[in-house]
Design a protein around this motif. Structure first.
Motif, mmCIF file in Angstrom:
data_model
loop_
_atom_site.group_PDB
_atom_site.id
_atom_site.type_symbol
_atom_site.label_atom_id
_atom_site.label_comp_id
_atom_site.label_asym_id
_atom_site.label_seq_id
_atom_site.Cartn_x
_atom_site.Cartn_y
_atom_site.Cartn_z
ATOM 1 N N GLU A 1 0.834 -1.204 0.000
ATOM 2 C CA GLU A 1 0.000 0.000 0.000
ATOM 3 C C GLU A 1 0.864 1.247 0.000
ATOM 4 N N GLY A 2 1.969 1.230 0.734
ATOM 5 C CA GLY A 2 2.902 2.356 0.732
ATOM 6 C C GLY A 2 3.504 2.574 -0.647
ATOM 7 N N MET A 3 3.866 1.488 -1.317
ATOM 8 C CA MET A 3 4.405 1.602 -2.677
ATOM 9 C C MET A 3 3.362 2.189 -3.617
ATOM 10 N N ALA A 4 2.116 1.731 -3.487
ATOM 11 C CA ALA A 4 1.050 2.245 -4.356
ATOM 12 C C ALA A 4 0.841 3.735 -4.120
ATOM 13 N N ARG A 5 0.850 4.157 -2.842
ATOM 14 C CA ARG A 5 0.678 5.592 -2.545
ATOM 15 C C ARG A 5 1.820 6.410 -3.159
ATOM 16 N N ALA B 1 2.881 9.694 -10.072
ATOM 17 C CA ALA B 1 2.091 9.817 -11.299
ATOM 18 C C ALA B 1 1.321 11.131 -11.326
ATOM 19 N N GLU B 2 0.802 11.552 -10.161
ATOM 20 C CA GLU B 2 0.093 12.835 -10.097
ATOM 21 C C GLU B 2 1.029 13.997 -10.382
ATOM 22 N N ALA B 3 2.285 13.873 -9.942
ATOM 23 C CA ALA B 3 3.243 14.965 -10.129
ATOM 24 C C ALA B 3 3.791 15.019 -11.553
ATOM 25 N N ASP C 1 15.910 7.077 -3.572
ATOM 26 C CA ASP C 1 15.448 7.154 -2.190
ATOM 27 C C ASP C 1 13.944 6.885 -2.145
ATOM 28 N N ALA C 2 13.462 6.620 -0.951
ATOM 29 C CA ALA C 2 12.044 6.297 -0.795
ATOM 30 C C ALA C 2 11.231 7.501 -0.339
ATOM 31 N N ALA C 3 11.854 8.668 -0.328
ATOM 32 C CA ALA C 3 11.136 9.861 0.119
ATOM 33 C C ALA C 3 10.087 10.236 -0.916
ATOM 34 N N PRO C 4 8.933 10.698 -0.478
ATOM 35 C CA PRO C 4 7.912 11.109 -1.440
ATOM 36 C C PRO C 4 8.408 12.298 -2.259
#
Length: 151
Positions: free
Chosen positions: A104-108, A114-116, A135-138
């Motif tokens: 779920e974290g990966m999907a978010r 994708a939105e960006a 990195d895994a930072a949003p």
């Protein structure tokens, strides 16, 4: 060979486990070595087929090979404490819930990326930028530049 045994192809068909996996389960010890005909062909009993179905179902539920080996040992032990079986199942549930949270974290994260992304003809792509950064930072929210069409 007895009429009560089947070849690996038939065992695969009846159990829903591929012949390749049957051989691998024998190598790992989940399944006892098959009886062999004089010509070397493997033959499986009804008990072997039952074990293969057990292993397939356990794999369908995501159990590791190690956990399946424990479950098989408990299954064969008629004096087993059911608490041991329950503990293995509860550990599996906890592992599945952890993996679900990770997915779920990966999907978010992918949704935000994708939105960006503008998805237009320009080469700027926050998805690729994020993958390249490693990195895994949003990703930071991209702001519209004045004078450019909306994204």
């Amino acid at each position: 060979m007895s009429a009560e045994t089947v070849t690996i192809g038939e065992a695969a068909r009846r159990s829903g486990v591929s012949a390749k996996m049957i051989r691998w389960y024998e190598e790992t010890g989940l399944l006892p070595p098959a009886l062999r005909s004089d010509s070397g062909y493997r033959h499986y009993s009804e008990a072997d087929l039952h074990t293969l179905r057990f292993v397939r179902r356990a794999r369908d539920l995501g159990f590791s090979v190690e956990a399946i080996a424990e479950l098989l040992a408990l299954w064969h032990d008629r004096a087993r404490p059911s608490a041991s079986v329950k503990a293995i199942a509860q550990d599996q549930v906890a592992d599945l819930r952890r993996r679900i949270a990770e997915l779920e974290g990966m999907a978010r994260t992918l949704e935000r990326l994708a939105e960006a992304c503008c998805g237009d003809s320009r080469p700027d792509c926050p998805i690729l930028d994020d993958l390249a950064a490693g990195d895994a930072a949003p990703p930071p929210r991209r702001r519209r530049r004045p004078g450019l069409p909306g994204r």
